[in-house]
Structures are given as structure tokens and as C-alpha cells.
Design a protein around this motif. Structure first.
Motif, PDB file in Angstrom:
ATOM      1  N   TYR A   1      13.046  -1.752  -7.188  1.00 21.12           N
ATOM      2  CA  TYR A   1      12.395  -3.322  -6.939  1.00 21.12           C
ATOM      3  C   TYR A   1      13.680  -4.778  -6.513  1.00 21.12           C
ATOM      4  CZ  TYR A   1       8.493  -0.362  -8.514  1.00 21.12           C
ATOM      5  OH  TYR A   1       7.256  -0.442  -8.725  1.00 21.12           O
ATOM      6  N   LYS A   2      13.104  -5.123  -5.272  1.00 24.49           N
ATOM      7  CA  LYS A   2      14.251  -6.116  -4.937  1.00 24.49           C
ATOM      8  C   LYS A   2      14.860  -6.873  -5.685  1.00 24.49           C
ATOM      9  CE  LYS A   2      14.710  -5.178  -0.312  1.00 24.49           C
ATOM     10  NZ  LYS A   2      14.250  -5.722   1.457  1.00 24.49           N
TER      11      LYS A   2
ATOM     12  N   PRO B   1       2.538  -6.306   1.395  1.00 25.29           N
ATOM     13  CA  PRO B   1       2.818  -5.862   2.402  1.00 25.29           C
ATOM     14  C   PRO B   1       4.236  -4.690   2.401  1.00 25.29           C
ATOM     15  CG  PRO B   1       3.613  -7.475   2.811  1.00 25.29           C
ATOM     16  CD  PRO B   1       3.018  -7.934   1.627  1.00 25.29           C
ATOM     17  N   ASN B   2       4.856  -5.112   1.586  1.00 21.77           N
ATOM     18  CA  ASN B   2       6.194  -4.446   1.238  1.00 21.77           C
ATOM     19  C   ASN B   2       6.662  -3.276  -0.136  1.00 21.77           C
ATOM     20  OD1 ASN B   2       8.655  -4.037   1.293  1.00 21.77           O
ATOM     21  ND2 ASN B   2       9.846  -6.037   1.215  1.00 21.77           N
ATOM     22  N   THR B   3       6.539  -2.724  -0.355  1.00 18.25           N
ATOM     23  CA  THR B   3       6.719  -1.898  -1.673  1.00 18.25           C
ATOM     24  C   THR B   3       7.719  -1.992  -1.559  1.00 18.25           C
ATOM     25  OG1 THR B   3       8.325  -0.052   0.270  1.00 18.25           O
ATOM     26  CG2 THR B   3       5.216   0.343  -0.104  1.00 18.25           C
TER      27      THR B   3
ATOM     28  N   ILE C   1       2.009   2.953  -1.619  1.00 15.41           N
ATOM     29  CA  ILE C   1       1.390   3.185  -3.445  1.00 15.41           C
ATOM     30  C   ILE C   1       3.027   3.752  -3.232  1.00 15.41           C
ATOM     31  CG2 ILE C   1       1.567   4.833  -4.887  1.00 15.41           C
ATOM     32  CD1 ILE C   1      -1.925   4.726  -3.251  1.00 15.41           C
ATOM     33  N   VAL C   2       4.086   3.390  -4.567  1.00 14.46           N
ATOM     34  CA  VAL C   2       5.077   3.611  -4.429  1.00 14.46           C
ATOM     35  C   VAL C   2       5.345   4.845  -5.215  1.00 14.46           C
ATOM     36  CG1 VAL C   2       7.490   2.361  -5.929  1.00 14.46           C
ATOM     37  CG2 VAL C   2       5.889   0.941  -5.090  1.00 14.46           C
TER      38      VAL C   2
ATOM     39  N   SER D   1      15.565   4.023   0.568  1.00 14.13           N
ATOM     40  CA  SER D   1      15.094   4.721   2.146  1.00 14.13           C
ATOM     41  C   SER D   1      13.443   3.327   1.799  1.00 14.13           C
ATOM     42  CB  SER D   1      13.946   5.598   1.839  1.00 14.13           C
ATOM     43  OG  SER D   1      12.815   5.982   0.311  1.00 14.13           O
ATOM     44  N   HIS D   2      13.671   2.716   0.176  1.00 14.78           N
ATOM     45  CA  HIS D   2      12.377   1.610   0.147  1.00 14.78           C
ATOM     46  C   HIS D   2      12.608   0.436   0.850  1.00 14.78           C
ATOM     47  CE1 HIS D   2       9.550   3.904  -1.352  1.00 14.78           C
ATOM     48  NE2 HIS D   2      10.235   4.629  -2.400  1.00 14.78           N
TER      49      HIS D   2
END
Length: 383
Positions: A289-290, A316-318, A354-355, A382-383
Motif C-alpha cells: 500500500y502506498k 479505484p486504486n488497489t 480485490i487485493v 505490480s500494484h
């Protein structure tokens, strides 16, 4: 000469009947009597000269109520109706055959030929009828017939169609998850057939959703919160959420039912209620997670376990968790759906929101985690 009185006339001599004359008179009387007896005995019989002249013609016998027909069995000819002996005082004794109309099939309209019966009671109709089986005969036939023994199968549960919410379009990111929970009665909309997917969820509403989704027995005694009245609409749901370990209260015996619940609190509640095992290195998992630095310290291990179990949904951003953001109704519905999938109660739905962490699970041993560092790093990039 002497006067003599006139002589009386001589009486005529009576001649006796002769034998021949007596026989003649006797024969005459016998003949007259025989004729009278024969005529009286044959008075009711009618001679049908048309039948004698044309054998194919159909006789039309007429039977009177008090008439007794001869006991001899008549010969049954085609298109004829046999004579039936009726008892005296039968009111409906006259039987007349129906003549087929012109242009119709005589075989279809001509009456059926039945063998003559010896006697018919007055209550019966002189026309032949088909036998009608009584209810007793029907029951006996059903009882005697060999019927297969059928055991009624257990009725399968039928899932009703989901509610067509007017504010959840088909292309909405959480539409499929909402439909699954709606069809099972876990979530409901508002009276105007809206779902309001972007509306915040407070703690009382979240407790009510947990009560619908997870049917668990109470394991602990309920806590009498000072800010939750006894007759509050969500009191039973709050007591169940507390006793089953999904939620906890605040200091001074408060629950704050009207307080909006954050995304981090939702994930912590689900991980606690499902007893998800915390991974040994939660920071490695949370590094995808950022905004991992925004996760509260008390929620680190629980959110890491929820992430590894596939409970986290980011839209909207995983890569953005937004842990302190107020959870919406759509987000809570999708996370509860994923928790039920984790329990094996629902089938998983493929979604890019879904993460997922491939080859990573909270039960990995330290050695396995060291070998999976490369995969974890790849997954994070990749995320």
C-alpha cells in the motif's frame, strides 16, 4: 147322428234331435269358442306385414307399461333393438329406436346392440348404460394396485433474485457483490428502492450487518453501554457483535453507535470475528500500500491478516488503502462478502478491486516467507 163336440186339434208330435244334429251343434259351439279364445289371446300381438315383406326394414315394437312380452328370446338382427322384459308398473317402458338422419354415418348414429336381459327393475332405465364404478371400487382398485413408494425429497433452498436498486447501475464496481448479499437478505435498501452505495456507515448499522451476515451464538455476556438504550433498534445486534468478538466498546462503557466507522475499523472487526491468524511479518504485506504509514498501530496485524485472506477491497486504486477514510455502504458490503467467501459460505467473485497476494498466506512459516520475499516484492511493484 149325434152331435159331437168338435174335436180338439191334434198336437203336433215333437221329433227328438238326432245324433248327427247334436254333434253338428256341438262342433259349431266348439268352433266359435276356439275362435273367440284365439282372438282374445292374440289381441295384443300385432302383425307387421312390412317386416314380412321387407326383412331389412327395422321393426318398431311398442311396449305398454303393463305388457309382458313373450319369454322366448328374440333373434337379434343388425340395427335392431332387443326386446326387454319389464316388470309391471314400469313408467318408462316404451323404447323406440332412433332412425339415422340423411347424410350421417349410420354406424355412428345407430344404437349399440346388447344381448337381451331377463329382467329390469323399475328404477333402471330401459336404455343400456355403461357401468359406472363407485368410489368404493375406485378406492379398492387404488389400494390393490402396486404403487411405488415415493419419499418426498427435502425441499431445496431457492435464492430469490436480488433487489434492483435504482442507484446501483450495472457497471458499478461493487454491483455483483451487492446483488449476492441482497438475494440472501443480508443487506437491504431504503423504501425508495435505493441502496445509497456511497453513504457512510455508522457503528450501529455495521453491527446490524454483522448480525445478518454471521449467525454466531453468543459466547459472552452483553455489556450494558451507557450510550445504547435498552430499546434502541440496534441493541440486539450490538450485543451480538460484542459477544462474538467482532466489535469492542470504548472506555467508560460507551459504544458510540452513531459514530461513522472507518475502513481500518471494518477490517479489524472482520479479522477479529473470523479469528484470522496474524502473519509474522505484517509490514512486508502492508508495504504493497502506498499509504501504509497511515494505518493505525493497533490495526497493523489485523489489516495484514485481512489482506492476506483477500478481504481488502480498494476502489479505484488497489495500492491505496485509505485506512482512516469513512467506509461506504458499498465498501462494507464487498468486505463482508469476502469474509463470507473466506468462511466458505459464498463463492468468490473475480474482481480487479480485490487485493490479492499470490503465494502468500498468514500461516506461512518464517522459512517459507523468506523464500517468498521475491514474490512479495514483485507483487508490490505490480500494484
Amino acid at each position: 147322428m149325434t152331435n159331437r163336440p168338435p174335436s180338439e186339434p191334434e198336437s203336433s208330435q215333437r221329433t227328438a234331435l238326432g245324433f248327427d244334429e247334436f254333434i253338428a251343434i256341438l262342433v259349431a259351439f266348439a268352433t266359435i269358442g276356439a275362435i273367440l279364445f284365439w282372438s282374445l289371446s292374440r289381441r295384443d300381438s300385432q302383425w307387421n306385414f312390412n317386416a314380412l315383406l321387407s326383412p331389412s326394414s327395422t321393426p318398431s315394437p311398442s311396449v305398454q307399461p303393463n305388457q309382458v312380452l313373450p319369454s322366448s328370446t328374440p333373434k337379434v338382427e343388425p340395427n335392431t333393438i332387443p326386446q326387454v322384459n319389464l316388470l309391471p308398473s314400469s313408467p318408462s317402458a316404451a323404447v323406440e329406436p332412433k332412425t339415422p338422419e340423411f347424410g350421417t354415418n349410420s354406424a355412428a348414429t345407430s344404437p349399440k346392440v346388447f344381448p337381451p336381459s331377463a329382467e329390469v327393475t323399475p328404477s333402471q332405465s330401459p336404455e343400456p348404460q355403461k357401468p359406472v364404478s363407485s368410489s368404493v371400487d375406485l378406492e379398492s382398485s387404488i389400494t390393490s394396485s402396486a404403487l411405488p413408494l415415493v419419499t418426498p425429497a427435502k425441499q431445496k433452498s431457492i435464492i430469490p433474485p436480488p433487489i434492483a436498486f435504482n442507484d446501483v447501475p450495472n457497471n458499478f464496481w461493487g454491483r455483483r457483490f451487492i446483488d449476492v448479499l441482497s438475494s440472501r437478505g443480508i443487506i437491504k435498501g431504503f423504501p425508495d428502492y435505493s441502496f445509497r452505495p456511497n453513504q457512510p456507515v455508522n457503528r450501529a448499522e455495521f453491527a446490524a450487518l454483522l448480525q445478518k451476515a454471521f449467525d454466531k451464538e453468543l459466547s459472552k455476556s452483553a455489556i450494558a453501554f451507557q450510550d445504547v438504550p435498552v430499546k434502541f433498534w440496534a441493541t440486539p445486534a450490538i450485543n451480538q457483535a460484542i459477544s462474538t468478538g467482532f466489535l469492542k466498546g470504548y472506555p467508560k462503557k460507551t459504544f458510540k453507535p452513531q459514530q461513522n466507522i472507518s475502513r481500518a475499523q471494518v477490517l479489524v472487526a472482520l479479522a477479529s470475528g473470523l479469528n484470522l491468524k496474524a502473519p509474522t511479518s505484517p509490514n512486508q504485506i502492508l508495504s504493497i500500500y502506498k499509504d501504509a504509514k497511515d494505518i493505525p498501530a493497533y490495526a497493523t496485524s489485523k489489516i495484514a491478516a485481512a489482506t492476506a485472506s483477500g478481504l481488502v477491497v480498494n476502489y479505484p486504486n488497489t495500492q491505496v488503502l485509505a485506512p482512516n477514510k469513512v467506509a461506504t455502504r458499498a465498501e462494507v458490503a464487498v468486505m463482508i462478502h469476502q469474509a463470507l467467501v473466506k468462511q466458505g459460505k459464498l463463492k468468490g467473485i473475480s474482481s480487479e478491486n480485490i487485493v490479492r497476494l499470490p503465494n502468500i498466506s498468514p500461516e506461512l512459516s518464517p522459512t517459507s516467507k523468506e523464500n517468498a520475499k521475491v514474490n512479495l516484492s514483485a507483487g508490490g511493484s505490480s500494484h
